[in-house]
Design a protein around this motif. Sequence first.
Motif, PDB file in Angstrom:
ATOM      1  N   LEU A 123     -16.506  16.820 -24.493  1.00  0.00           N
ATOM      2  CA  LEU A 123     -16.504  15.232 -25.220  1.00  0.00           C
ATOM      3  C   LEU A 123     -16.160  14.361 -24.031  1.00  0.00           C
ATOM      4  O   LEU A 123     -16.833  13.218 -24.057  1.00  0.00           O
ATOM      5  N   GLN A 124     -15.429  14.777 -23.193  1.00  0.00           N
ATOM      6  CA  GLN A 124     -14.944  13.788 -21.992  1.00  0.00           C
ATOM      7  C   GLN A 124     -14.649  14.534 -20.680  1.00  0.00           C
ATOM      8  O   GLN A 124     -14.472  15.442 -20.795  1.00  0.00           O
ATOM      9  N   LYS A 125     -15.116  13.777 -19.576  1.00  0.00           N
ATOM     10  CA  LYS A 125     -14.853  14.352 -18.235  1.00  0.00           C
ATOM     11  C   LYS A 125     -13.386  14.480 -17.955  1.00  0.00           C
ATOM     12  O   LYS A 125     -12.680  13.861 -18.413  1.00  0.00           O
ATOM     13  N   GLY A 126     -13.147  15.392 -17.071  1.00  0.00           N
ATOM     14  CA  GLY A 126     -11.797  15.678 -16.557  1.00  0.00           C
ATOM     15  C   GLY A 126     -11.549  14.653 -15.354  1.00  0.00           C
ATOM     16  O   GLY A 126     -12.560  14.031 -15.016  1.00  0.00           O
ATOM     17  N   ARG A 127     -10.156  15.023 -15.079  1.00  0.00           N
ATOM     18  CA  ARG A 127      -9.607  14.174 -13.667  1.00  0.00           C
ATOM     19  C   ARG A 127     -10.507  14.260 -12.569  1.00  0.00           C
ATOM     20  O   ARG A 127     -10.496  13.591 -11.668  1.00  0.00           O
ATOM     21  N   GLU A 128     -10.895  15.748 -12.678  1.00  0.00           N
ATOM     22  CA  GLU A 128     -11.587  16.084 -11.191  1.00  0.00           C
ATOM     23  C   GLU A 128     -12.786  15.241 -11.147  1.00  0.00           C
ATOM     24  O   GLU A 128     -13.140  15.126  -9.780  1.00  0.00           O
ATOM     25  N   ASP A 129     -13.289  14.842 -12.069  1.00  0.00           N
ATOM     26  CA  ASP A 129     -14.604  14.167 -11.948  1.00  0.00           C
ATOM     27  C   ASP A 129     -14.381  12.522 -12.119  1.00  0.00           C
ATOM     28  O   ASP A 129     -15.524  11.728 -12.333  1.00  0.00           O
ATOM     29  N   MET A 130     -13.147  12.193 -12.021  1.00  0.00           N
ATOM     30  CA  MET A 130     -12.867  10.627 -12.156  1.00  0.00           C
ATOM     31  C   MET A 130     -12.888   9.943 -10.871  1.00  0.00           C
ATOM     32  O   MET A 130     -12.768  10.518  -9.815  1.00  0.00           O
ATOM     33  N   SER A 131     -12.909   8.700 -10.679  1.00  0.00           N
ATOM     34  CA  SER A 131     -12.714   8.085  -9.345  1.00  0.00           C
ATOM     35  C   SER A 131     -11.477   8.267  -8.851  1.00  0.00           C
ATOM     36  O   SER A 131     -10.638   8.514  -9.101  1.00  0.00           O
ATOM     37  N   ALA A 132     -11.859   8.189  -7.383  1.00  0.00           N
ATOM     38  CA  ALA A 132     -10.738   8.190  -6.421  1.00  0.00           C
ATOM     39  C   ALA A 132      -9.708   6.997  -6.578  1.00  0.00           C
ATOM     40  O   ALA A 132      -8.746   7.074  -5.862  1.00  0.00           O
ATOM     41  N   ASN A 133     -10.399   5.991  -6.616  1.00  0.00           N
ATOM     42  CA  ASN A 133      -9.786   4.710  -6.496  1.00  0.00           C
ATOM     43  C   ASN A 133      -8.957   4.462  -7.972  1.00  0.00           C
ATOM     44  O   ASN A 133      -9.070   4.820  -9.162  1.00  0.00           O
ATOM     45  N   LYS A 134      -7.648   4.296  -7.407  1.00  0.00           N
ATOM     46  CA  LYS A 134      -6.566   4.233  -8.449  1.00  0.00           C
ATOM     47  C   LYS A 134      -6.609   3.399  -9.655  1.00  0.00           C
ATOM     48  O   LYS A 134      -6.259   3.891 -10.970  1.00  0.00           O
ATOM     49  N   LEU A 135      -7.094   2.186  -9.526  1.00  0.00           N
ATOM     50  CA  LEU A 135      -7.253   1.145 -10.550  1.00  0.00           C
ATOM     51  C   LEU A 135      -8.659   1.639 -11.547  1.00  0.00           C
ATOM     52  O   LEU A 135      -8.280   1.948 -12.577  1.00  0.00           O
ATOM     53  N   LEU A 136      -9.370   2.041 -10.930  1.00  0.00           N
ATOM     54  CA  LEU A 136     -10.776   2.485 -11.649  1.00  0.00           C
ATOM     55  C   LEU A 136     -10.227   3.821 -12.752  1.00  0.00           C
ATOM     56  O   LEU A 136     -10.585   3.801 -13.579  1.00  0.00           O
ATOM     57  N   ARG A 137      -9.490   4.730 -11.885  1.00  0.00           N
ATOM     58  CA  ARG A 137      -9.077   5.956 -12.251  1.00  0.00           C
ATOM     59  C   ARG A 137      -8.231   5.655 -13.610  1.00  0.00           C
ATOM     60  O   ARG A 137      -8.407   6.289 -14.909  1.00  0.00           O
ATOM     61  N   THR A 138      -7.457   4.611 -13.278  1.00  0.00           N
ATOM     62  CA  THR A 138      -6.488   4.265 -14.679  1.00  0.00           C
ATOM     63  C   THR A 138      -7.134   3.803 -15.851  1.00  0.00           C
ATOM     64  O   THR A 138      -7.126   4.211 -17.009  1.00  0.00           O
ATOM     65  N   LEU A 139      -8.162   2.910 -15.466  1.00  0.00           N
ATOM     66  CA  LEU A 139      -9.332   2.303 -16.547  1.00  0.00           C
ATOM     67  C   LEU A 139      -9.945   3.607 -17.340  1.00  0.00           C
ATOM     68  O   LEU A 139      -9.789   3.397 -18.544  1.00  0.00           O
ATOM     69  N   GLN A 140     -10.266   4.556 -16.185  1.00  0.00           N
ATOM     70  CA  GLN A 140     -11.079   5.487 -16.949  1.00  0.00           C
ATOM     71  C   GLN A 140     -10.193   6.559 -17.700  1.00  0.00           C
ATOM     72  O   GLN A 140     -10.574   6.924 -18.880  1.00  0.00           O
ATOM     73  N   LEU A 141      -9.018   6.774 -17.426  1.00  0.00           N
ATOM     74  CA  LEU A 141      -8.115   7.450 -18.477  1.00  0.00           C
ATOM     75  C   LEU A 141      -7.798   6.829 -19.583  1.00  0.00           C
ATOM     76  O   LEU A 141      -7.639   7.242 -20.865  1.00  0.00           O
ATOM     77  N   ILE A 142      -7.536   5.428 -19.354  1.00  0.00           N
ATOM     78  CA  ILE A 142      -7.518   4.577 -20.945  1.00  0.00           C
ATOM     79  C   ILE A 142      -8.523   4.762 -21.721  1.00  0.00           C
ATOM     80  O   ILE A 142      -8.424   4.976 -22.831  1.00  0.00           O
ATOM     81  N   LYS A 143      -9.734   4.599 -21.125  1.00  0.00           N
ATOM     82  CA  LYS A 143     -10.897   4.658 -21.907  1.00  0.00           C
ATOM     83  C   LYS A 143     -10.965   6.089 -22.472  1.00  0.00           C
ATOM     84  O   LYS A 143     -11.458   6.131 -23.862  1.00  0.00           O
ATOM     85  N   ARG A 144     -10.986   7.129 -21.698  1.00  0.00           N
ATOM     86  CA  ARG A 144     -10.928   8.432 -22.126  1.00  0.00           C
ATOM     87  C   ARG A 144      -9.913   8.750 -23.298  1.00  0.00           C
ATOM     88  O   ARG A 144     -10.097   9.180 -24.415  1.00  0.00           O
ATOM     89  N   ASN A 145      -8.705   8.139 -23.155  1.00  0.00           N
ATOM     90  CA  ASN A 145      -7.701   8.290 -24.454  1.00  0.00           C
ATOM     91  C   ASN A 145      -8.065   7.618 -25.863  1.00  0.00           C
ATOM     92  O   ASN A 145      -7.932   7.913 -26.931  1.00  0.00           O
ATOM     93  N   LEU A 146      -8.797   6.396 -25.607  1.00  0.00           N
ATOM     94  CA  LEU A 146      -9.151   5.668 -26.722  1.00  0.00           C
ATOM     95  C   LEU A 146     -10.335   6.575 -27.472  1.00  0.00           C
ATOM     96  O   LEU A 146     -10.233   6.744 -28.670  1.00  0.00           O
ATOM     97  N   ILE A 147     -11.322   7.107 -26.857  1.00  0.00           N
ATOM     98  CA  ILE A 147     -12.279   7.668 -27.311  1.00  0.00           C
ATOM     99  C   ILE A 147     -11.782   9.173 -27.838  1.00  0.00           C
ATOM    100  O   ILE A 147     -12.166   9.226 -28.992  1.00  0.00           O
ATOM    101  N   LEU A 148     -10.836   9.927 -27.164  1.00  0.00           N
ATOM    102  CA  LEU A 148     -10.072  11.077 -27.693  1.00  0.00           C
ATOM    103  C   LEU A 148      -9.586  10.808 -29.014  1.00  0.00           C
ATOM    104  O   LEU A 148      -9.744  11.472 -29.896  1.00  0.00           O
ATOM    105  N   SER A 149      -9.064   9.554 -29.145  1.00  0.00           N
ATOM    106  CA  SER A 149      -8.074   9.009 -30.278  1.00  0.00           C
ATOM    107  C   SER A 149      -8.900   8.867 -31.484  1.00  0.00           C
ATOM    108  O   SER A 149      -8.814   9.026 -32.758  1.00  0.00           O
ATOM    109  N   PHE A 150     -10.065   8.201 -31.049  1.00  0.00           N
ATOM    110  CA  PHE A 150     -11.156   7.843 -32.058  1.00  0.00           C
ATOM    111  C   PHE A 150     -11.791   9.056 -32.814  1.00  0.00           C
ATOM    112  O   PHE A 150     -11.743   9.028 -34.010  1.00  0.00           O
ATOM    113  N   TYR A 151     -12.095  10.076 -31.995  1.00  0.00           N
ATOM    114  CA  TYR A 151     -12.781  11.188 -32.730  1.00  0.00           C
ATOM    115  C   TYR A 151     -11.739  12.249 -33.300  1.00  0.00           C
ATOM    116  O   TYR A 151     -12.194  12.899 -34.416  1.00  0.00           O
ATOM    117  N   ARG A 152     -10.695  12.161 -32.873  1.00  0.00           N
ATOM    118  CA  ARG A 152      -9.421  12.778 -33.622  1.00  0.00           C
ATOM    119  C   ARG A 152      -9.249  12.346 -34.826  1.00  0.00           C
ATOM    120  O   ARG A 152      -8.916  12.901 -35.806  1.00  0.00           O
TER     121      ARG A 152
END
Length: 384
Positions: A61-90
């Motif tokens: 469903l969603q990619k893991g931390r290993e495949d996310m951006s090394a840029n701290k800000l981008l990574r944080t945004l990716q994690l927020i987006k991931r959590n929203l998607i996971l919550s929606f489907y749950r």
Amino acid sequence: MPHKIKVLFRHRSMEMGGVERVLLDLLENLPRDLFDITFFLTIDQGELRKSIPKDIELITLQKGREDMSANKLLRTLQLIKRNLILSFYRNNPKILYRRIIKKDFDLEIAPTYAEFENILSSPLSSRKIAWFHTDVGYDPDQKRVLSRINALKKFDWVIFGSKQTRDVITDLYQIEYPKSSIIYNSIKIDDVKIKALEFPVHYDTHPVFSSMGRLHSRKNYHTLMNVHKKLLDEGFSHSIAVIGGGAEMENLKKQAKELNVENTFLLLDSQINPYPYIKNSDYFVLPSESESYPLTIGEVMGLNIPIVSTNVGGIPEMIEHDFDGYLVEPDEKSIYEGMKLFLTNTNLTEKYKKNMVHSVEKFDNEKIYNQVTSVFQKQYKLKG
């Protein structure tokens, strides 16, 4: 050609852990002529994701931390987006099955309590099977325990990882599960023996007690470190090598510094291949407050390393006390006495090594795969 039973396994991610190893083993060994297996991995994350068998269909469903951006800000945004998607489907399982899973299944499997809700909320008319590996006797959170053991009643069948896991629920809560069976986890002793020779490991201070487990407070490594310090202070030179990562790592590092045992209480973190570290140790110690049926015990017996372990969960179903290992209570005094016995009595540990050679015959993997196959086939027939 006979109809293959369509089976869906669901799991969150593939970090190194006992449940993940059991799951991989089942995915590898369930007969392909009988089952068409799909694995739905919510997050494509963890050291073991590359070990998923290539011949089963994998849906993520969603990619893991290993495949996310090394840029701290981008990574944080990716994690927020991931959590929203996971919550929606749950919260919208029908949409998840329609958009992402897109298939019908005869059986749906929850390999751990974390998946109970997901499987029970499935819109499919499948038979639903749960695996339960947890000793509820050591969980102080009664609300959480009751929620899990009541969820188990809603499944069509429950597989308990040890006899004790099921018995303790009956003893404490007077709840029985007539639609259940006990199936032990398979233990790959031959594979472990090969992996144990992959690379050399040298320890500075012998004798060495190795240990392996996720660093969680109930694994009791803080107590083990206190025991270690006490034995050192009494003149018993030894070291302890703990293989595993987890939430307690920082607390344990701090404790090791305070006790001045950083050079002898080795925190080796998670290892893809932990077995050379165990094989090159002299003894194995498992200090857990709770376990179900830990694979590690059988693997260590296969490597012929004498074990001192706490007498919890399904461990007494694996170790016969004072025959092929030594069982202690999960408190500082008992663990201390058990380890001191190993450090002072070579005859005893040699006796365990000799007896373990035959004890490993009790871990019969073919029997386990046959038992799982039988449960799946029976549930499929009941589906009609």
